[in-house]
Design a protein around this motif. Structure first.
Motif, short mmCIF file in Angstrom:
data_model
loop_
_atom_site.label_atom_id
_atom_site.label_comp_id
_atom_site.label_asym_id
_atom_site.label_seq_id
_atom_site.Cartn_x
_atom_site.Cartn_y
_atom_site.Cartn_z
N ILE A 277 0.87 -1.18 0.00
CA ILE A 277 0.00 0.00 0.00
C ILE A 277 0.91 1.22 0.00
O ILE A 277 1.81 1.35 0.85
CB ILE A 277 -0.92 0.02 1.24
CG1 ILE A 277 -1.82 -1.21 1.26
CG2 ILE A 277 -1.77 1.30 1.26
CD1 ILE A 277 -2.57 -1.39 2.57
N GLN A 278 0.69 2.13 -0.95
CA GLN A 278 1.53 3.32 -1.05
C GLN A 278 0.72 4.56 -0.69
O GLN A 278 -0.44 4.71 -1.11
CB GLN A 278 2.09 3.44 -2.47
CG GLN A 278 3.09 2.34 -2.80
CD GLN A 278 3.60 2.42 -4.23
OE1 GLN A 278 2.86 2.12 -5.16
NE2 GLN A 278 4.85 2.81 -4.39
N VAL A 279 1.34 5.44 0.08
CA VAL A 279 0.70 6.66 0.56
C VAL A 279 1.57 7.84 0.15
O VAL A 279 2.79 7.83 0.38
CB VAL A 279 0.53 6.63 2.10
CG1 VAL A 279 -0.21 7.87 2.57
CG2 VAL A 279 -0.22 5.37 2.53
N PHE A 280 0.94 8.87 -0.45
CA PHE A 280 1.68 10.02 -0.96
C PHE A 280 1.17 11.31 -0.31
O PHE A 280 -0.04 11.55 -0.25
CB PHE A 280 1.52 10.12 -2.48
CG PHE A 280 2.03 8.91 -3.23
CD1 PHE A 280 3.35 8.82 -3.62
CD2 PHE A 280 1.17 7.85 -3.51
CE1 PHE A 280 3.82 7.70 -4.30
CE2 PHE A 280 1.62 6.73 -4.18
CZ PHE A 280 2.95 6.66 -4.58
N PHE A 281 2.11 12.12 0.18
CA PHE A 281 1.79 13.40 0.81
C PHE A 281 2.42 14.55 0.02
O PHE A 281 3.40 14.35 -0.71
CB PHE A 281 2.31 13.44 2.25
CG PHE A 281 1.57 12.53 3.19
CD1 PHE A 281 0.43 12.95 3.84
CD2 PHE A 281 2.02 11.24 3.42
CE1 PHE A 281 -0.26 12.11 4.70
CE2 PHE A 281 1.35 10.39 4.27
CZ PHE A 281 0.19 10.83 4.92
N SER A 282 1.88 15.73 0.20
CA SER A 282 2.44 16.91 -0.47
C SER A 282 3.79 17.30 0.11
O SER A 282 4.60 17.93 -0.57
CB SER A 282 1.47 18.09 -0.33
OG SER A 282 1.27 18.41 1.05
N TYR A 283 4.04 16.92 1.35
CA TYR A 283 5.29 17.30 2.01
C TYR A 283 5.56 16.27 3.11
O TYR A 283 4.65 15.73 3.71
CB TYR A 283 5.16 18.70 2.63
CG TYR A 283 6.46 19.31 3.07
CD1 TYR A 283 7.37 19.81 2.14
CD2 TYR A 283 6.80 19.40 4.41
CE1 TYR A 283 8.57 20.38 2.54
CE2 TYR A 283 7.99 19.97 4.82
CZ TYR A 283 8.87 20.45 3.89
OH TYR A 283 10.07 21.00 4.28
N GLY A 284 6.83 15.98 3.33
CA GLY A 284 7.20 14.95 4.29
C GLY A 284 7.14 15.40 5.73
O GLY A 284 7.09 16.60 6.04
N HIS A 285 7.15 14.42 6.64
CA HIS A 285 7.17 14.70 8.07
C HIS A 285 7.84 13.52 8.77
O HIS A 285 7.65 12.36 8.38
CB HIS A 285 5.75 14.91 8.60
CG HIS A 285 5.72 15.48 10.00
ND1 HIS A 285 5.69 14.70 11.13
CD2 HIS A 285 5.72 16.77 10.42
CE1 HIS A 285 5.67 15.48 12.20
NE2 HIS A 285 5.69 16.73 11.80
N GLU A 286 8.63 13.82 9.82
CA GLU A 286 9.35 12.78 10.53
C GLU A 286 8.40 11.75 11.15
O GLU A 286 8.72 10.57 11.23
CB GLU A 286 10.24 13.40 11.62
CG GLU A 286 11.48 14.09 11.08
CD GLU A 286 12.41 13.14 10.35
OE1 GLU A 286 12.58 11.99 10.81
OE2 GLU A 286 12.94 13.52 9.30
N GLN A 287 7.23 12.22 11.59
CA GLN A 287 6.27 11.31 12.21
C GLN A 287 5.45 10.63 11.12
O GLN A 287 4.61 11.24 10.49
CB GLN A 287 5.35 12.09 13.16
CG GLN A 287 4.37 11.22 13.90
CD GLN A 287 3.52 12.03 14.87
OE1 GLN A 287 3.95 13.05 15.37
NE2 GLN A 287 2.31 11.56 15.15
N LEU A 288 5.72 9.35 10.91
CA LEU A 288 5.02 8.61 9.86
C LEU A 288 3.59 8.29 10.29
O LEU A 288 3.28 8.24 11.49
CB LEU A 288 5.77 7.32 9.55
CG LEU A 288 7.19 7.48 9.00
CD1 LEU A 288 7.80 6.10 8.71
CD2 LEU A 288 7.22 8.34 7.74
N PRO A 289 2.69 8.08 9.33
CA PRO A 289 1.30 7.76 9.67
C PRO A 289 1.19 6.48 10.49
O PRO A 289 2.02 5.56 10.39
CB PRO A 289 0.64 7.59 8.29
CG PRO A 289 1.51 8.34 7.35
CD PRO A 289 2.90 8.19 7.88
#
Length: 639
Positions: A277-289
Motif C-alpha cells: 500500500i503506497q501513501v503520498f503526501f504533499s510534504y514529508g514529516h518525521e512522524q510517519l502515519p
C-alpha cells in the motif's frame, strides 16, 4: 525565354502562391486609434485600434498586460480590422496607462505578429515616458522565464509585495526579456510574479516570484547605435549611425523561484500491487502515519519503507494471506496542515483495493502452471530430462555491474521486495593477479532510505580483472523468494581512457560554499565536485566528450541547490554557468579559469542548453527558410 519564365515563377512564389511559395511575413499595420496613441487628458475607458487588414488577438487574458494593473478584468477583443479594449476599473487621475500587447496581435491569414506593441495614453496633462528593462531567469538553471509579470513599487517597504497591487507591470517574452513603460520619475523596487490569483501581489507559496533589495531610478539620455544593412546573407551593404533615446536601467536581472511548499496534506493512497500500500503526501514529516486495521489485524502487519523526504511511504504486507485479501480497510492517522498553517492530527478511513483481484491473479498462476506441465509432458514423451516439481519463482535481483568498469563507480544491487535475509558471506569479489585469483576487499551497505537498494564500494585497481559472484539465496525476501546464483567478470578501465578536468574559480571568496557540477548537453548531471581551499575544482575519470559546467553557492552545506523564501528575506542559492562548452579527450588534462561573475547571468548559460519558446516571428522565418531549402533557393530574412 525559358529563363524569363523561370524568374517570373520564382517572383510569383515569393509573393505567396498557395501551392508552395513563400509565406507572407508582413505584419499588420496600424492606421489609427481612438483615443490617439500617447493622448493626454483622456476620460474614456474605451480604446479602439484600427488596422489595414483583418487581425486576431491570441489569448488576451494571458498576453495583454495593462498598467496600472486592472483588478477588474477588462474586455479585450479583436473585431475584424480593429481591437477594442474596454476598461472596467475607474481611471486614476494624472496617471499614464499602457496596454502592452506583446506579440499577441497578428494578421488573420498567416499569423504574422505585429511585434512588441504598446499603446499609451494619460488621464493627466502629460505622459510618463520612462522605461526599465531586463531579464527574468529561473533561479535553478538560468533558463529564461516566459510570460511572468514584472512590476514596480514606489513603496520601498518589503510589506508592499504582500499587501498592495504592483504599481506598473509588464510581461516577459519568450527570451525572458521585459520592458516596463510609462514610468514616472522616482525611485522604485522591482519584483517578478507568476500571479495565479490575479491580485497583482504575492499571496500564495505556489506563485513563482523574484525580488531584489536594489532600488532603481529610471533615466533617459540620447545615444547612438550602429544598424547593419545587409545586401545579402554574406555581404554588408552599409552601416548606419542611428540616433535614439536610451532608457536606463536596461540590464536588470531577476532570478525567479518557487518557495518550498510545506503545507502537508494527503495526496492519494493506492494499491497497484497487491503486496504493498503506497501513501503520498504533499510534504514529508518525521512522524510517519499510524495505521489501525479495520478488517485485518495491523499489528506487525507491515514493513514500512519511506522516501528520503518522507513524502511517500510504502507499507509492505508481511503475510501472504493479507496480500491475497482484495480489500484492506484501515484508519490512518497522520499530520496535516490546517487552515491556520499549523500541523494537526487527522484520521481518515481508507479502503485499499488491489488493482488486480486475487481470483484473476490465481487464474494467471494456474495458466502458467498448465503451460509448464504441458512442456514437461512433451519432454517425458521424447524421453528427455524433465522437472518433476514445479519450480519456485526466484527473487529477481538486479545487479548493476558493467563488464568495463569505471574506476569511480560502485556495484549497485536492487531488490524488488524487502529482504528478510542478506547474507554478505555469500557475496564474493575476486581480483586477478598474474594468473591467480584472490579475494578483494569491499564495503557493503544500504544505499539510501529504501530497504531494497545496496551498494558495494570497491577500491578498484585500474586495468585489473575482477569477478563478481553471488551465491544462490544470498538474498531472500519476506515472502521466501531467493535469488539465483550470479557471476559477472569485469575489467576496470585504465587512466588512459579518461580525461582530467580542473577549474580555477574566482569571483567568490568562500571556497567551502561552491559546488561545481559537470553536465551534458541535456543539462543532466554527470559529476559533482566541491571547490577546495585554493579555489580549484577537480573532476577525474571524465569520459571523452562534450560537457558544460554550472556552479551554485551551497549556503547550508547540504550539497543540494535550495530555493528561497520571501518572508525570511532569503534568496535562492546563486547559480552560475561556465559560458563555453568543454571538449575532453582521453589522456588529456584540461585546466580552465572561471570567473563566476565575469558575465551577467543572462549571458552565462550556453545557448545549446537554454530552453525557451521560439517567438511567432522566428517560427515564421523558420517556415520560410525551410520552404526556401525545398525550392533550392536562398532565403533572405527581413530586418
Amino acid at each position: 525565354m525559358a529563363i524569363s519564365c523561370l524568374l517570373l515563377a520564382v517572383g510569383c512564389a515569393r509573393m505567396g502562391s498557395p501551392d508552395g511559395g513563400w509565406y507572407d511575413d508582413d505584419p499588420p499595420r496600424i492606421l489609427g486609434s481612438a483615443p490617439a496613441d500617447k493622448a493626454t487628458g483622456v476620460k474614456s475607458k474605451k480604446v479602439s485600434i484600427f488596422f489595414d487588414e483583418f487581425i486576431k488577438l491570441a489569448d488576451p487574458t494571458q498576453n495583454v498586460t495593462i498598467s496600472p494593473p486592472q483588478l477588474e478584468m477588462p474586455e479585450i477583443a479583436a473585431k475584424g480590422k480593429k481591437i477594442v479594449v474596454q476598461l472596467k476599473d475607474s481611471l486614476k487621475p494624472d496617471m499614464t496607462y499602457t496596454i502592452d500587447f506583446s506579440d499577441a496581435i497578428s494578421d488573420n491569414n498567416e499569423d504574422n505578429p505585429l511585434g512588441n506593441y504598446t499603446f499609451t495614453f494619460s488621464t493627466g496633462q502629460q505622459t510618463d515616458t520612462l522605461e526599465m528593462s531586463g531579464h527574468v531567469l529561473s533561479a535553478e538553471n538560468l533558463d529564461p522565464v516566459a510570460g511572468i509579470l514584472v512590476g514596480l513599487y514606489n513603496d520601498l517597504a518589503d510589506s508592499a509585495f504582500r499587501t498592495k497591487p504592483l504599481l506598473r507591470v509588464a510581461r516577459t517574452d519568450a527570451n525572458g526579456h521585459f520592458v516596463i513603460k510609462g514610468i514616472a520619475d522616482g525611485e522604485y523596487r522591482i519584483y517578478a510574479l507568476q500571479d495565479l490569483d490575479g491580485n497583482y501581489m504575492f499571496s500564495q507559496k505556489s506563485e513563482m516570484l523574484a525580488f531584489s533589495h536594489d532600488t532603481y531610478r529610471p533615466t533617459v539620455k540620447p545615444d547612438i547605435r550602429q544598424d547593419t544593412i545587409w545586401r545579402d546573407t554574406l555581404h554588408i551593404d552599409s552601416i548606419a549611425q542611428v540616433h535614439y533615446m536610451h532608457y536606463y536601467p536596461d540590464d536588470v536581472v531577476l532570478t525567479a523561484f518557487q518557495e518550498k511548499l510545506t503545507d502537508r496534506y494527503l495526496l492519494k493512497t493506492e494499491r497497484k500491487d497487491a503486496d504493498r500500500i503506497q501513501v503520498f503526501f504533499s510534504y514529508g514529516h518525521e512522524q510517519l502515519p499510524v495505521i489501525h486495521g479495520l478488517n485485518f489485524n495491523s499489528d506487525d502487519a507491515f514493513i514500512v519503507e519511506s522516501s528520503a523526504k518522507k513524502d511517500s511511504i510504502t507499507y509492505w504486507l508481511r503475510d501472504t494471506l493479507l496480500v491475497n485479501q482484495d480489500t484492506l480497510s484501515f484508519e490512518m492517522t497522520y499530520q496535516m496542515t490546517d487552515s491556520l498553517g499549523q500541523l494537526v492530527a487527522k484520521t481518515d478511513t481508507i479502503e485499499a483495493l488491489a488493482k488486480t483481484p486475487y481470483a484473476k491473479r490465481l487464474k494467471t498462476q494456474q495458466k502458467e502452471y498448465e503451460t509448464w506441465f504441458k512442456l514437461q509432458e512433451k519432454k517425458r514423451k521424447r524421453e528427455e530430462p524433465y522437472d518433476s516439481i514445479y519450480p519456485a519463482k526466484p527473487l529477481e535481483v538486479k545487479f548493476n555491474v558493467q563488464q568495463a568498469m569505471d574506476p569511480n563507480r560502485s556495484i549497485l544491487i536492487e531488490l524488488p521486495t524487502p529482504p528478510a535475509i542478506v547474507d554478505t558471506a555469500a557475496i564474493h569479489l575476486y581480483t586477478k593477479i598474474d594468473t591467480l585469483w584472490y579475494r578483494a576487499n569491499y564495503e557493503f551497505h544500504q544505499k539510501d532510505s529504501l530497504l531494497r537498494n545496496y551498494e558495494m564500494v570497491v577500491d578498484w585497481h585500474t586495468g585489473t580483472e575482477y569477478s563478481f559472484e553471488v551465491d544462490s539465496a544470498a538474498f531472500v525476501d519476506i515472502y521466501g523468494k531467493a535469488n539465483k546464483p550470479f557471476k559477472q567478470g569485469l575489467k576496470v578501465k585504465t587512466l588512459d581512457d579518461y580525461a582530467t578536468l580542473f577549474f580555477d574559480i574566482s569571483g567568490y571568496a568562500d571556497s567551502a560554499d561552491v559546488v561545481v557540477q559537470l553536465i551534458d548537453k541535456s543539462d543532466k548531471l554527470v559529476a559533482t565536485s566541491k571547490m577546495d581551499a585554493d579555489h580549484s575544482v577537480a573532476f577525474y575519470y571524465v569520459k571523452p566528450g562534450t560537457y558544460y559546467a554550472r556552479a551554485f553557492i551551497d549556503r547550508n552545506g547540504n550539497g543540494l541547490w535550495d530555493t528561497g523564501e520571501y518572508d525570511a528575506d532569503q534568496q535562492p542559492e546563486a547559480v552560475y554557468y561556465f559560458s563555453r562548452e568543454i571538449e575532453t579527450k582521453a589522456k588529456f588534462d584540461i585546466t580552465l579559469t572561471w570567473n563566476l561573475v565575469e558575465k551577467p547571468l543572462n549571458q552565462q548559460k550556453p545557448s545549446a542548453l537554454v530552453k525557451k519558446k521560439s517567438s511567432k516571428k522566428q517560427q515564421r522565418r523558420n517556415r520560410n527558410a525551410d520552404r526556401a531549402a525545398k525550392m533550392g533557393i536562398e532565403y533572405i530574412k527581413k530586418s
